[in-house]
Design a protein around this motif. Structure first.
Motif, mmCIF file in Angstrom:
data_model
loop_
_atom_site.group_PDB
_atom_site.id
_atom_site.type_symbol
_atom_site.label_atom_id
_atom_site.label_comp_id
_atom_site.label_asym_id
_atom_site.label_seq_id
_atom_site.Cartn_x
_atom_site.Cartn_y
_atom_site.Cartn_z
ATOM 1 N N TYR A 134 -21.590 136.528 6.406
ATOM 2 C CA TYR A 134 -21.362 137.976 6.039
ATOM 3 C C TYR A 134 -21.033 139.338 6.256
ATOM 4 O O TYR A 134 -20.498 140.509 6.489
ATOM 5 C CB TYR A 134 -21.500 137.734 4.517
ATOM 6 C CG TYR A 134 -21.830 139.054 3.919
ATOM 7 C CD1 TYR A 134 -19.938 138.763 3.006
ATOM 8 C CD2 TYR A 134 -21.833 140.048 3.761
ATOM 9 C CE1 TYR A 134 -19.597 139.812 2.456
ATOM 10 C CE2 TYR A 134 -21.776 140.676 2.294
ATOM 11 C CZ TYR A 134 -21.042 140.474 2.117
ATOM 12 O OH TYR A 134 -20.449 141.771 0.480
ATOM 13 N N MET A 135 -22.323 139.601 6.933
ATOM 14 C CA MET A 135 -23.665 140.314 7.743
ATOM 15 C C MET A 135 -22.417 141.136 8.605
ATOM 16 O O MET A 135 -22.085 142.352 9.339
ATOM 17 C CB MET A 135 -24.769 140.454 8.368
ATOM 18 C CG MET A 135 -25.658 140.936 6.656
ATOM 19 S SD MET A 135 -25.694 142.334 5.607
ATOM 20 C CE MET A 135 -26.438 143.423 6.777
ATOM 21 N N GLY A 136 -22.209 140.407 10.183
ATOM 22 C CA GLY A 136 -21.451 140.776 10.983
ATOM 23 C C GLY A 136 -19.961 140.818 10.987
ATOM 24 O O GLY A 136 -19.701 141.586 11.595
ATOM 25 N N ASP A 137 -19.820 139.715 10.339
ATOM 26 C CA ASP A 137 -18.025 139.843 10.047
ATOM 27 C C ASP A 137 -17.092 140.342 9.180
ATOM 28 O O ASP A 137 -16.049 140.394 8.729
ATOM 29 C CB ASP A 137 -17.497 138.458 10.488
ATOM 30 C CG ASP A 137 -18.231 138.052 11.999
ATOM 31 O OD1 ASP A 137 -17.923 138.519 13.088
ATOM 32 O OD2 ASP A 137 -18.899 137.013 12.258
ATOM 33 N N LEU A 138 -18.171 139.705 7.346
ATOM 34 C CA LEU A 138 -16.971 139.851 6.594
ATOM 35 C C LEU A 138 -17.304 141.251 5.685
ATOM 36 O O LEU A 138 -16.888 141.608 4.506
ATOM 37 C CB LEU A 138 -17.196 138.101 5.689
ATOM 38 C CG LEU A 138 -16.940 137.241 6.515
ATOM 39 C CD1 LEU A 138 -17.413 136.296 6.220
ATOM 40 C CD2 LEU A 138 -15.671 137.356 7.341
ATOM 41 N N SER A 139 -18.144 141.990 5.166
ATOM 42 C CA SER A 139 -18.921 143.120 4.886
ATOM 43 C C SER A 139 -18.743 144.374 5.618
ATOM 44 O O SER A 139 -17.264 144.751 5.088
ATOM 45 C CB SER A 139 -20.244 143.084 4.751
ATOM 46 O OG SER A 139 -21.107 143.074 6.010
ATOM 47 N N TRP A 170 -17.458 154.307 14.475
ATOM 48 C CA TRP A 170 -17.326 155.873 14.018
ATOM 49 C C TRP A 170 -15.992 155.120 12.648
ATOM 50 O O TRP A 170 -14.811 154.492 12.510
ATOM 51 C CB TRP A 170 -16.490 156.608 14.325
ATOM 52 C CG TRP A 170 -17.535 157.230 15.540
ATOM 53 C CD1 TRP A 170 -17.903 156.845 16.448
ATOM 54 C CD2 TRP A 170 -18.315 158.668 15.791
ATOM 55 N NE1 TRP A 170 -18.644 157.446 17.277
ATOM 56 C CE2 TRP A 170 -19.028 158.857 16.918
ATOM 57 C CE3 TRP A 170 -17.114 159.788 15.147
ATOM 58 C CZ2 TRP A 170 -19.124 159.988 16.844
ATOM 59 C CZ3 TRP A 170 -17.755 161.241 15.456
ATOM 60 C CH2 TRP A 170 -19.032 161.262 16.297
ATOM 61 N N LYS A 171 -16.538 155.879 11.294
ATOM 62 C CA LYS A 171 -15.325 156.058 10.763
ATOM 63 C C LYS A 171 -15.642 156.817 9.077
ATOM 64 O O LYS A 171 -16.754 157.149 9.128
ATOM 65 C CB LYS A 171 -15.352 154.025 9.924
ATOM 66 C CG LYS A 171 -17.499 154.174 9.258
ATOM 67 C CD LYS A 171 -16.574 152.632 8.735
ATOM 68 C CE LYS A 171 -18.579 152.744 8.059
ATOM 69 N NZ LYS A 171 -19.117 151.154 7.070
ATOM 70 N N VAL A 172 -14.428 156.541 8.118
ATOM 71 C CA VAL A 172 -14.391 157.793 7.128
ATOM 72 C C VAL A 172 -14.574 156.583 5.387
ATOM 73 O O VAL A 172 -13.670 155.603 5.672
ATOM 74 C CB VAL A 172 -13.473 158.865 7.068
ATOM 75 C CG1 VAL A 172 -13.027 159.052 6.032
ATOM 76 C CG2 VAL A 172 -13.554 159.397 8.137
ATOM 77 N N GLY A 173 -15.331 157.041 4.892
ATOM 78 C CA GLY A 173 -15.433 156.166 3.483
ATOM 79 C C GLY A 173 -15.860 154.520 4.075
ATOM 80 O O GLY A 173 -16.574 154.538 4.530
ATOM 81 N N GLY A 174 -16.319 153.941 3.862
ATOM 82 C CA GLY A 174 -16.533 152.518 3.488
ATOM 83 C C GLY A 174 -17.812 152.194 2.593
ATOM 84 O O GLY A 174 -18.508 153.117 2.239
ATOM 85 N N PHE A 175 -18.804 151.236 3.068
ATOM 86 C CA PHE A 175 -19.749 151.339 2.557
ATOM 87 C C PHE A 175 -20.320 151.683 3.316
ATOM 88 O O PHE A 175 -20.281 151.148 4.712
ATOM 89 C CB PHE A 175 -20.138 149.701 2.036
ATOM 90 C CG PHE A 175 -19.345 149.356 1.095
ATOM 91 C CD1 PHE A 175 -20.194 149.651 -0.583
ATOM 92 C CD2 PHE A 175 -17.930 148.496 0.911
ATOM 93 C CE1 PHE A 175 -19.450 149.318 -1.190
ATOM 94 C CE2 PHE A 175 -17.579 147.853 -0.347
ATOM 95 C CZ PHE A 175 -17.814 148.823 -1.522
ATOM 96 N N ALA A 176 -22.314 151.910 3.327
ATOM 97 C CA ALA A 176 -23.226 151.949 4.170
ATOM 98 C C ALA A 176 -24.092 150.393 4.656
ATOM 99 O O ALA A 176 -24.265 149.732 3.428
ATOM 100 C CB ALA A 176 -24.547 153.368 3.461
ATOM 101 N N SER A 177 -24.476 150.209 5.951
ATOM 102 C CA SER A 177 -25.619 149.060 6.184
ATOM 103 C C SER A 177 -26.316 149.311 5.917
ATOM 104 O O SER A 177 -26.936 151.226 6.968
ATOM 105 C CB SER A 177 -24.867 148.722 7.220
ATOM 106 O OG SER A 177 -25.502 147.431 7.714
ATOM 107 N N TRP A 178 -27.446 148.707 6.002
ATOM 108 C CA TRP A 178 -28.914 148.968 5.234
ATOM 109 C C TRP A 178 -30.036 149.021 6.349
ATOM 110 O O TRP A 178 -30.605 147.036 5.632
ATOM 111 C CB TRP A 178 -29.516 149.173 4.227
ATOM 112 C CG TRP A 178 -28.506 150.053 3.472
ATOM 113 C CD1 TRP A 178 -27.627 150.036 2.455
ATOM 114 C CD2 TRP A 178 -29.160 151.640 3.337
ATOM 115 N NE1 TRP A 178 -27.485 151.530 2.089
ATOM 116 C CE2 TRP A 178 -28.400 152.026 2.672
ATOM 117 C CE3 TRP A 178 -29.834 152.316 3.758
ATOM 118 C CZ2 TRP A 178 -28.897 153.671 1.940
ATOM 119 C CZ3 TRP A 178 -30.317 153.662 3.861
ATOM 120 C CH2 TRP A 178 -29.287 153.612 2.851
#
Length: 361
Positions: free
Chosen positions: A263-268, A273-281
């Motif tokens: 999930y973490m590496g491939d599906l979330s 570099w990107k605009v928007g989306g979610f933050a990874s912790w």
């Protein structure tokens, strides 16, 4: 050339329908080294900056004359790129050996204003997830290339929103600081290939029940793969006439190995570099990033990442780059490394003019 993220290895919402409530779009920027125009989105390219408007500067008191010459940083990167796959010439080695950190701008005092470094220019027409103040279609991003600001001693980022149609004559000779604190604070000029993708919330912010379900599913996938690998192969071991034949056979075997999906590496959350989306912790516990003015939770506006993707997220590598996965211009095109590899600029969705915040991973 466009860049196309491959379809995700698994339709994760089909497996976990509850994730449909935890989806968000992001625009991957896919920077690749090259030179843009002021009328185009770019990293470290020329800005659509009015000739009659003062260039932003850093006015904090800190070391400003010592560090790495920007010209040296760019020269070193060019020589390394040109020599990839071969030995340096004597002249290249002489030039590289002479490049060093030092007091390259001795007349620049710590209290003097320092021109900020132009980092990115993003047009809303190119980037559907770019959300700014009403009526503004252009974001220009700057930073002071010294990690000495604030209590956490980080980069100081400045955002400038504007209406592009209001810009008249464009500033031709655009200032920049002569020196940077670290080479990794200097972005390499890149053109962008924006692409909108779908992301899903960071695993640690999902409900405990959903986290447990995903963990169980990943474990079942791993068990199935291990069972397949344990199947007995009765064929005799193959011999090779040369080491090169052996290496080629091993490379083919690695290419045929089943990819381990998680999930973490491939599906979330998409890397790069990107605009928007979610933050990874992925390096720290999740931390709230709320607006200091109104308390609204602030999603990431811009993510600055060292990698386009890495070994744990290689399924995100664009289809057009599959034959260039070892090319530094594909994997690390910008040359920026902040924090422990990743920096996010968060803005307030209630009012994008409220002060932004930074987070690092």
């Amino acid at each position: 050339m466009t860049r196309t993220t491959p379809p995700r290895p698994v339709d994760v919402e089909a497996v976990f329908p509850a994730l449909s409530a935890h989806r968000r779009t992001a625009t991957r920027l896919h920077p690749r080294q090259g030179f843009a125009k002021a009328e185009e989105s770019s990293v470290a390219g020329p800005l659509l900056w009015p000739a009659d408007e003062p260039w932003p500067v850093c006015t904090e008191v800190h070391t400003k004359g010592s560090g790495h010459l920007l010209a040296d940083v760019r020269l070193k990167r060019r020589l390394l790129a040109e020599a990839r796959g071969r030995d340096f010439s004597d002249e290249e080695r002489r030039v590289l050996d002479a490049i060093a950190r030092g007091r390259h701008a001795p007349d620049l005092r710590d209290e003097d204003p320092l021109p900020l470094l132009a980092v990115a220019q993003l047009y809303a027409r190119d980037i559907p997830d770019l959300v700014g103040p009403e009526g503004h279609d252009l974001l220009q991003v700057f930073w002071c290339p010294f990690e000495v600001h604030g209590p956490d001693r980080t980069i100081d980022v400045v955002l400038k929103w504007r209406r592009s149609h209001e810009v008249g004559e464009v500033l031709a000779d655009q200032p920049e600081p002569p020196v940077a604190g670290r080479e990794e604070c200097v972005p390499t000029p890149c053109v962008l290939h924006p692409e909108q993708v779908v992301e899903h919330e960071y695993l640690g912010l999902l409900s405990e029940e959903l986290q447990d379900d995903i963990a169980d599913w990943e474990e079942r996938l791993l068990d199935e793969e291990e069972n397949d690998e344990d199947a007995y192969d009765s064929s005799p071991p193959q011999s090779y006439d040369t080491y090169e034949e052996y290496e080629a056979a091993m490379a083919r075997a690695r290419a045929e190995e089943e990819y381990e999906v998680d999930y973490m590496g491939d599906l979330s959350i998409a890397p790069g570099w990107k605009v928007g989306g979610f933050a990874s912790w992925h390096l720290t516990d999740p931390a709230p990033v709320d607006c200091a003015v109104c308390g609204t939770p602030m999603p990431p506006l811009l993510t600055v990442d060292k990698w386009e993707c890495d070994g744990g997220s290689s399924s995100w590598l664009p289809l057009e780059d599959r034959d260039s996965a070892d090319d530094p211009n594909v994997i690390d095109p910008v040359g920026v490394y902040l924090g422990r590899g990743l920096m996010r600029v968060h803005t307030c969705p209630a009012d994008p003019t409220h002060p932004h915040r930074l987070s690092f991973q």
